[in-house]
Structures are given as structure tokens and as C-alpha cells.
Design a protein around this motif. Sequence first.
Motif, short mmCIF file in Angstrom:
data_model
loop_
_atom_site.label_atom_id
_atom_site.label_comp_id
_atom_site.label_asym_id
_atom_site.label_seq_id
_atom_site.Cartn_x
_atom_site.Cartn_y
_atom_site.Cartn_z
N GLU A 59 0.84 -1.20 0.00
CA GLU A 59 0.00 0.00 0.00
C GLU A 59 0.88 1.25 0.00
OE1 GLU A 59 -3.42 2.25 2.68
OE2 GLU A 59 -2.66 0.30 3.33
N PHE A 60 1.92 1.25 0.83
CA PHE A 60 2.85 2.37 0.87
C PHE A 60 3.53 2.56 -0.49
CE2 PHE A 60 7.21 3.96 1.72
CZ PHE A 60 6.86 5.26 2.05
N ARG A 61 3.96 1.46 -1.06
CA ARG A 61 4.61 1.51 -2.37
C ARG A 61 3.68 2.14 -3.41
NH1 ARG A 61 7.41 -3.61 -5.51
NH2 ARG A 61 7.92 -2.49 -7.41
N LYS A 62 2.43 1.72 -3.43
CA LYS A 62 1.46 2.26 -4.39
C LYS A 62 1.21 3.75 -4.15
CE LYS A 62 -0.85 -2.09 -5.31
NZ LYS A 62 -2.05 -2.91 -5.12
N LYS A 63 1.18 4.17 -2.89
CA LYS A 63 0.97 5.58 -2.59
C LYS A 63 2.16 6.41 -3.08
CE LYS A 63 -2.22 5.32 1.22
NZ LYS A 63 -2.99 6.41 1.78
N VAL A 64 3.37 5.91 -2.88
CA VAL A 64 4.55 6.63 -3.37
C VAL A 64 4.50 6.71 -4.89
CG1 VAL A 64 7.07 6.54 -3.62
CG2 VAL A 64 6.02 6.10 -1.39
N GLU A 65 4.26 5.58 -5.54
CA GLU A 65 4.27 5.54 -7.00
C GLU A 65 3.16 6.37 -7.63
OE1 GLU A 65 4.34 1.32 -7.71
OE2 GLU A 65 6.52 1.23 -7.44
N SER A 66 2.06 6.58 -6.91
CA SER A 66 0.96 7.39 -7.45
C SER A 66 1.11 8.87 -7.11
CB SER A 66 -0.38 6.87 -6.94
OG SER A 66 -0.49 7.12 -5.55
N GLY A 67 2.18 9.22 -6.40
CA GLY A 67 2.41 10.62 -6.06
C GLY A 67 1.71 11.08 -4.80
N LYS A 68 1.14 10.17 -4.03
CA LYS A 68 0.42 10.55 -2.81
C LYS A 68 1.33 10.71 -1.60
CE LYS A 68 -3.90 8.66 -4.40
NZ LYS A 68 -4.81 7.53 -4.37
N VAL A 69 2.61 10.38 -1.75
CA VAL A 69 3.61 10.60 -0.69
C VAL A 69 4.65 11.55 -1.28
CG1 VAL A 69 5.33 9.54 0.83
CG2 VAL A 69 3.21 8.32 0.31
N PRO A 70 4.52 12.86 -1.03
CA PRO A 70 5.42 13.83 -1.65
C PRO A 70 6.78 13.96 -0.96
CG PRO A 70 3.77 14.98 -0.35
CD PRO A 70 3.42 13.51 -0.31
N ASP A 71 6.94 13.33 0.19
CA ASP A 71 8.19 13.45 0.96
C ASP A 71 9.33 12.70 0.28
OD1 ASP A 71 9.87 13.95 3.32
OD2 ASP A 71 9.62 11.81 3.64
N GLY A 72 10.38 13.44 -0.11
CA GLY A 72 11.51 12.85 -0.81
C GLY A 72 12.27 11.82 0.02
N ARG A 73 12.37 12.02 1.31
CA ARG A 73 13.08 11.05 2.16
C ARG A 73 12.36 9.71 2.13
NH1 ARG A 73 14.00 16.08 4.96
NH2 ARG A 73 16.20 16.26 5.55
N SER A 74 11.05 9.75 2.25
CA SER A 74 10.26 8.51 2.23
C SER A 74 10.37 7.83 0.87
CB SER A 74 8.79 8.81 2.53
OG SER A 74 8.66 9.35 3.82
#
Length: 90
Positions: A59-74
Motif C-alpha cells: 500500500e505504501f509503495r502504491k501511494k509513493v508511485e501514485s504521487g500521494k507521498v510527496p516526501d523525498g526522504r520517504s
Amino acid sequence: MKEETGYTATRWLSLGFFYPAPAYSDEVVSLFVAQDLTPGEKHWDKDEFLNVSLMAFEEFRKKVESGKVPDGRSQLCLYRYLAYLSLQKH
């Protein structure tokens, strides 16, 4: 991690470090994956308000890949961890 989330870990996987703004800062950020987690009590500062939530890795991976996690460190931590997992397969 304990102060912010309440969790402690018995194992830590280092994913290296990076310079978030090398042109004007000497800040260094170290990346880790905490493993074997145990929940506990948070210890926030009086003026600190955080939203801590648990989610499955995919779920986290999908959120990052869809742009829903804008934090560069994450984002970088996720991709370094995926590279680590890929190297473990070979």
C-alpha cells in the motif's frame, strides 16, 4: 522512532545516506528500515501533532508511485529498500 511513533525495533537495516541540499547545506540524512517492531507509548513535545498510521508495504509503495507521498526522504528510502531486496534475490 520511539518518541514519534511509540515503536521500538530490535533490528535496523541501513540503506545508506544522502545529502538533501548539497548546494547550500552540509546536512546528511541516514536511511534505515526498522524491523521486528514492538508498539509502545509516544512521547511527543507539547507543540507536536502527528498523524501516525500503519499500512502494508505494498500500500505504501502504491501511494509513493501514485504521487500521494510527496516526501523525498520517504520516496528514496522506499526505492533504496526495493533495490536492496532486488540484490538479495541474486
